[in-house]
Write a protein that holds these residues in place. Structure first.
Motif, PDB file in Angstrom:
ATOM      1  N   ASP A  74       0.830  -1.195   0.000  1.00  9.99           N
ATOM      2  CA  ASP A  74       0.000   0.000   0.000  1.00  9.99           C
ATOM      3  C   ASP A  74       0.875   1.261   0.000  1.00  9.99           C
ATOM      4  O   ASP A  74       0.672   2.197  -0.769  1.00  9.99           O
ATOM      5  CB  ASP A  74      -0.885  -0.077   1.263  1.00  9.99           C
ATOM      6  N   ARG A  75       1.900   1.258   0.847  1.00  9.97           N
ATOM      7  CA  ARG A  75       2.827   2.396   0.897  1.00  9.97           C
ATOM      8  C   ARG A  75       3.563   2.549  -0.430  1.00  9.97           C
ATOM      9  O   ARG A  75       3.703   3.661  -0.957  1.00  9.97           O
ATOM     10  CB  ARG A  75       3.827   2.186   2.046  1.00  9.97           C
ATOM     11  N   LEU A  76       4.015   1.428  -0.956  1.00 11.38           N
ATOM     12  CA  LEU A  76       4.777   1.462  -2.198  1.00 11.38           C
ATOM     13  C   LEU A  76       3.917   2.045  -3.324  1.00 11.38           C
ATOM     14  O   LEU A  76       4.352   2.932  -4.061  1.00 11.38           O
ATOM     15  CB  LEU A  76       5.213   0.035  -2.545  1.00 11.38           C
ATOM     16  N   LEU A  77       2.687   1.573  -3.422  1.00 10.86           N
ATOM     17  CA  LEU A  77       1.803   2.053  -4.493  1.00 10.86           C
ATOM     18  C   LEU A  77       1.497   3.533  -4.314  1.00 10.86           C
ATOM     19  O   LEU A  77       1.512   4.305  -5.272  1.00 10.86           O
ATOM     20  CB  LEU A  77       0.510   1.232  -4.523  1.00 10.86           C
ATOM     21  N   ALA A  78       1.253   3.939  -3.068  1.00  7.01           N
ATOM     22  CA  ALA A  78       0.943   5.348  -2.808  1.00  7.01           C
ATOM     23  C   ALA A  78       2.116   6.236  -3.199  1.00  7.01           C
ATOM     24  O   ALA A  78       1.935   7.284  -3.832  1.00  7.01           O
ATOM     25  CB  ALA A  78       0.589   5.540  -1.337  1.00  7.01           C
ATOM     26  N   SER A  79       3.343   5.825  -2.864  1.00 10.82           N
ATOM     27  CA  SER A  79       4.470   6.701  -3.191  1.00 10.82           C
ATOM     28  C   SER A  79       4.769   6.661  -4.680  1.00 10.82           C
ATOM     29  O   SER A  79       5.217   7.655  -5.252  1.00 10.82           O
ATOM     30  CB  SER A  79       5.705   6.400  -2.335  1.00 10.82           C
ATOM     31  N   ILE A  80       4.489   5.530  -5.321  1.00 14.73           N
ATOM     32  CA  ILE A  80       4.667   5.467  -6.775  1.00 14.73           C
ATOM     33  C   ILE A  80       3.692   6.437  -7.447  1.00 14.73           C
ATOM     34  O   ILE A  80       4.067   7.205  -8.335  1.00 14.73           O
ATOM     35  CB  ILE A  80       4.454   4.017  -7.281  1.00 14.73           C
ATOM     36  N   LEU A  81       2.453   6.453  -6.979  1.00 11.71           N
ATOM     37  CA  LEU A  81       1.451   7.348  -7.573  1.00 11.71           C
ATOM     38  C   LEU A  81       1.841   8.809  -7.384  1.00 11.71           C
ATOM     39  O   LEU A  81       1.718   9.623  -8.297  1.00 11.71           O
ATOM     40  CB  LEU A  81       0.085   7.103  -6.929  1.00 11.71           C
ATOM     41  N   GLN A  82       2.340   9.117  -6.188  1.00 12.58           N
ATOM     42  CA  GLN A  82       2.708  10.511  -5.903  1.00 12.58           C
ATOM     43  C   GLN A  82       3.871  10.999  -6.745  1.00 12.58           C
ATOM     44  O   GLN A  82       4.010  12.191  -6.974  1.00 12.58           O
ATOM     45  CB  GLN A  82       3.086  10.656  -4.426  1.00 12.58           C
ATOM     46  N   THR A  83       4.756  10.086  -7.126  1.00  9.99           N
ATOM     47  CA  THR A  83       5.973  10.501  -7.833  1.00  9.99           C
ATOM     48  C   THR A  83       5.960  10.059  -9.286  1.00  9.99           C
ATOM     49  O   THR A  83       6.972  10.150  -9.965  1.00  9.99           O
ATOM     50  CB  THR A  83       7.226   9.937  -7.127  1.00  9.99           C
ATOM     51  N   TYR A  84       4.815   9.572  -9.776  1.00  8.48           N
ATOM     52  CA  TYR A  84       4.702   9.192 -11.173  1.00  8.48           C
ATOM     53  C   TYR A  84       4.862  10.453 -12.042  1.00  8.48           C
ATOM     54  O   TYR A  84       4.373  11.497 -11.648  1.00  8.48           O
ATOM     55  CB  TYR A  84       3.323   8.555 -11.425  1.00  8.48           C
ATOM     56  N   PRO A  85       5.576  10.467 -13.179  1.00 14.05           N
ATOM     57  CA  PRO A  85       6.086   9.289 -13.880  1.00 14.05           C
ATOM     58  C   PRO A  85       7.518   8.885 -13.521  1.00 14.05           C
ATOM     59  O   PRO A  85       7.994   7.883 -14.035  1.00 14.05           O
ATOM     60  CB  PRO A  85       6.036   9.742 -15.335  1.00 14.05           C
ATOM     61  N   GLN A  86       8.224   9.672 -12.619  1.00  7.76           N
ATOM     62  CA  GLN A  86       9.615   9.269 -12.340  1.00  7.76           C
ATOM     63  C   GLN A  86       9.683   7.843 -11.807  1.00  7.76           C
ATOM     64  O   GLN A  86      10.680   7.163 -11.938  1.00  7.76           O
ATOM     65  CB  GLN A  86      10.245  10.186 -11.271  1.00  7.76           C
ATOM     66  N   SER A  87       8.594   7.421 -11.156  1.00 11.00           N
ATOM     67  CA  SER A  87       8.631   6.157 -10.427  1.00 11.00           C
ATOM     68  C   SER A  87       8.214   4.942 -11.244  1.00 11.00           C
ATOM     69  O   SER A  87       8.120   3.853 -10.708  1.00 11.00           O
ATOM     70  CB  SER A  87       7.703   6.279  -9.224  1.00 11.00           C
ATOM     71  N   TRP A  88       7.993   5.103 -12.559  1.00 10.71           N
ATOM     72  CA  TRP A  88       7.454   3.963 -13.319  1.00 10.71           C
ATOM     73  C   TRP A  88       8.357   2.742 -13.243  1.00 10.71           C
ATOM     74  O   TRP A  88       7.906   1.609 -13.192  1.00 10.71           O
ATOM     75  CB  TRP A  88       7.184   4.353 -14.778  1.00 10.71           C
ATOM     76  N   LYS A  89       9.713   3.014 -13.163  1.00 14.62           N
ATOM     77  CA  LYS A  89      10.666   1.902 -13.155  1.00 14.62           C
ATOM     78  C   LYS A  89      10.563   1.126 -11.817  1.00 14.62           C
ATOM     79  O   LYS A  89      10.658  -0.090 -11.777  1.00 14.62           O
ATOM     80  CB  LYS A  89      12.077   2.463 -13.337  1.00 14.62           C
ATOM     81  N   VAL A  90      10.383   1.885 -10.743  1.00 16.91           N
ATOM     82  CA  VAL A  90      10.207   1.230  -9.440  1.00 16.91           C
ATOM     83  C   VAL A  90       8.986   0.324  -9.497  1.00 16.91           C
ATOM     84  O   VAL A  90       8.988  -0.799  -9.033  1.00 16.91           O
ATOM     85  CB  VAL A  90       9.935   2.255  -8.313  1.00 16.91           C
ATOM     86  N   PHE A  91       7.921   0.877 -10.107  1.00 19.58           N
ATOM     87  CA  PHE A  91       6.685   0.123 -10.196  1.00 19.58           C
ATOM     88  C   PHE A  91       6.929  -1.205 -10.908  1.00 19.58           C
ATOM     89  O   PHE A  91       6.627  -2.272 -10.410  1.00 19.58           O
ATOM     90  CB  PHE A  91       5.628   0.938 -10.949  1.00 19.58           C
ATOM     91  N   ARG A  92       7.566  -1.105 -12.074  1.00 24.99           N
ATOM     92  CA  ARG A  92       7.785  -2.310 -12.882  1.00 24.99           C
ATOM     93  C   ARG A  92       8.639  -3.312 -12.115  1.00 24.99           C
ATOM     94  O   ARG A  92       8.293  -4.471 -11.980  1.00 24.99           O
ATOM     95  CB  ARG A  92       8.479  -1.900 -14.185  1.00 24.99           C
ATOM     96  N   GLU A  93       9.781  -2.836 -11.560  1.00 26.81           N
ATOM     97  CA  GLU A  93      10.704  -3.766 -10.921  1.00 26.81           C
ATOM     98  C   GLU A  93      10.152  -4.347  -9.635  1.00 26.81           C
ATOM     99  O   GLU A  93      10.299  -5.520  -9.354  1.00 26.81           O
ATOM    100  CB  GLU A  93      12.060  -3.078 -10.665  1.00 26.81           C
TER     101      GLU A  93
END
Ligand code: FE2
Length: 591
Positions: A74-93
């Motif tokens: 839940d935390r990971l997804l929330a921070s990915i959403l907040q920092t998208y699109p820089q975080s797309w790679k984190v999301f994928r990996e």
């Protein structure tokens, strides 16, 4: 009643087993798998815990995982959403890892152990940390401080423990993290995150904290002790491979090239660094700049922790403090917390980082969930596996390794003392291995701390580590206050686990050059006869022969390898290094 605690998938994986609230066994997976900081499912550590307790998995009443994977996601997804699109790679990996194993830990535990789903419980990450300290401390009531990189959402928590219950009163959430702040500097200074933090701490005394004002631009502490980071300086919340941002580099300059030798004019320059370059002095000066940065982040970290602890003391009015989480291994900061925060006594257990979560989760179930009374205090660290005399001699014979078997303990101690007094470096392998990252006299490399050259000898024969990293002393508990500044706290538990750094008394710094750091401090281990009779006996015998009941103690491993587990690991390490003498139980092997 048997409860198994398990931690894995982030930092050091581990297992711990309680029987009726008493710890039976606890170990990190790396000791068995031989993969340093192994974070995979701790199959071998679990197997060991069950064997040590002489039970099978079906006999377990509960198995408890040290954190809640869905909350973490839940935390990971929330921070990915907040920092998208820089975080797309984190999301994928990260999704790959999450989908493969992390979310399915309950099924993994069920299938690996063959137990039913009802027996599997989950604790909160920081609650596991808090429980790992408070519930095996000698305190019935204490304040609690947990600080790490990040758990599910929390990165730090303050609270109070009373009898079997723990209440958090203040919590700090990701991305504001003291652990990740320190790790960002660890990466900037050219070291591996989660591994090189000790190096930053060792480097700090060679520098001057001239950049504290700059570090305070990155982090702010509030009046109530809480803190927040200015996220413009960091990338760890949206990147898998970078901790700090361009703005960070604009503030501190270019990072130190990764994994390059660090030295200044005062650290010395060991032979294994090779020939000095023609621009050696210029390199020293460049490194001094980085040492100043290390000194600055270490100082700010200490100030933040002291600030948090001071507030906690003020708010609770309590005299005792339990600390846990990876930042709890910063022994320099612990020394300052004790001296400056107002608490009379601290308790920290040896596996203060994430491996300790396995122990904390199990203690939490037994005491806080089931309400069982407390009766266990962790007063030593020897919870790992033991290999007895029969196994050792069989191994030595099968490998045709010549040895001498001491007829009695007296002979053993005399011979080892003789070796140490001749300046030899001794591998010392006895009993059950230690819980946590430190060797505390059962899997140790020992040497005479009195010779000014001993530090270099141990480094160049075995450790090949950076010349600025200090070696620690083991001292008889009764003699500790003679050699070290321990006004009234020589009996504190963190000293048993090398978790306080304290000054060496001025009059003894010249007596103990091999364990005195450049700033006159040492990371002391006090040794008690009751918990470590043989190691105590050895230091006592060395003290009778030399007048100094102190030994240099460093972990029994080669650089980059986990500490030795079996006699075979110990012999292999002995043969691949220039160690002079190996002691396995009562068996002596000399080169
Ligand atoms: Fe943690």
């Amino acid at each position: 009643m048997h409860i198994l605690g398990v931690s894995c998938y982030y930092h050091d994986a581990a297992a711990a087993l309680l029987r009726d609230g008493q710890l039976v066994a606890a170990a990190e997976e790396e000791r068995f798998s031989r993969v340093k900081h192994d974070f995979d499912f701790p199959k071998l550590a679990i197997q060991f815990c069950l064997q040590q307790a002489r039970i099978e998995a079906k006999d377990l009443d509960y198995v408890v995982f040290y954190e809640r994977p869905f909350r973490k996601l839940d935390r990971l997804l929330a921070s990915i959403l907040q920092t998208y699109p820089q975080s797309w790679k984190v999301f994928r990996e990260s999704m790959i890892g999450w989908m493969l194993d992390k979310l399915w830990i309950a099924s993994t535990l069920q299938s690996e152990l063959g137990i039913s789903r009802e027996k599997i419980l989950f604790s909160d990450h920081h609650l596991s940390h808090a429980a790992s300290a408070f519930l095996c401390s000698p305190f019935q009531e204490a304040a609690i401080l947990t600080v790490d990189g990040v758990g599910e959402w929390l990165t730090a928590a303050c609270g109070v423990g009373r009898d079997t219950q723990i209440q958090f009163t203040k919590q700090i959430e990701f991305p504001h993290s003291l652990g990740l702040l320190y790790s960002a500097f660890t990466a900037f200074l050219g070291f591996e995150v989660n591994e090189g933090e000790y190096k930053v701490m060792g480097m700090a005394p060679y520098g001057t904290p001239r950049y504290v004002d700059k570090v305070w631009k990155l982090v702010k502490q509030n009046d109530d002790g809480s803190f927040s980071l200015d996220m413009d300086y960091f990338c760890f919340h949206y990147s898998t491979d970078r901790m700090y941002s361009r703005k960070f580099i604009e503030l501190f300059g270019e990072p130190r090239p990764a994994e390059t030798p660090f030295f200044t004019e005062s650290t010395g320059y060991p032979k294994y660094f090779g020939q000095k370059a023609p621009d050696y002095l210029a390199q020293c000066r460049a490194n001094e700049h980085y040492a100043d940065i290390a000194a600055s982040i270490q100082r700010v970290t200490e100030d933040l922790l002291v600030g948090m602890a001071r507030n906690l003391h003020k708010e609770t009015g309590l005299k005792k403090l339990c600390i846990a989480g990876g930042v709890g291994l910063n022994s320099v900061a612990n020394g300052r917390i004790l001296r400056e925060s107002g608490f009379d006594e601290l308790f920290i257990q040896p596996a203060a980082g994430d491996s300790g979560g396995a122990l904390g989760a199990a203690l939490w179930v037994y005491h806080s969930v089931l309400g069982k009374p407390r009766s266990f205090v962790m007063d030593h660290a020897y919870w790992g596996e033991e290999h007895g005399a029969a196994e050792i001699s069989e191994y030595l014979r099968s490998e045709n390794i010549p040895y001498h078997e001491a007829a009695c303990t007296d002979e053993l101690l005399d011979r080892v003392t003789q070796n140490l007094m001749q300046g030899k470096v001794v591998g010392w392998y006895q009993g059950r291995f230690e819980w946590g990252p430190r060797a505390l006299g059962n899997r140790s490399i020992l040497a005479d701390p009195r010779g000014p050259e001993m530090k270099d000898i141990v480094n160049s024969k075995i450790k090949f580590r950076e010349p600025y990293r200090p070696f620690a002393p083991s001292v008889l508990a009764e003699a500790a206050a003679t050699y070290f500044e321990l006004d009234g706290f020589a009996h504190h538990y963190p000293l048993r686990y090398m978790l306080y750094v304290t000054p060496v008394k001025a009059e003894h710094q010249a007596t103990l050059p091999a364990i005195t750091h450049v700033d006159g401090s040492a990371r002391v281990q006090t040794v008690f006869r009751e918990q470590s009779p043989l190691y105590y006996g050895l230091i006592e015998r060395f003290g009778q022969a030399t007048g100094v009941p102190v030994l240099l103690n460093t972990s029994f491993n080669l650089r980059g390898e986990p500490i030795v587990t079996t006699p075979a690991n110990a012999c292999s390490t002995f043969l691949r290094s220039q160690m002079d003498c190996l002691v396995l139980g009562n068996f002596l092997i000399e080169k």
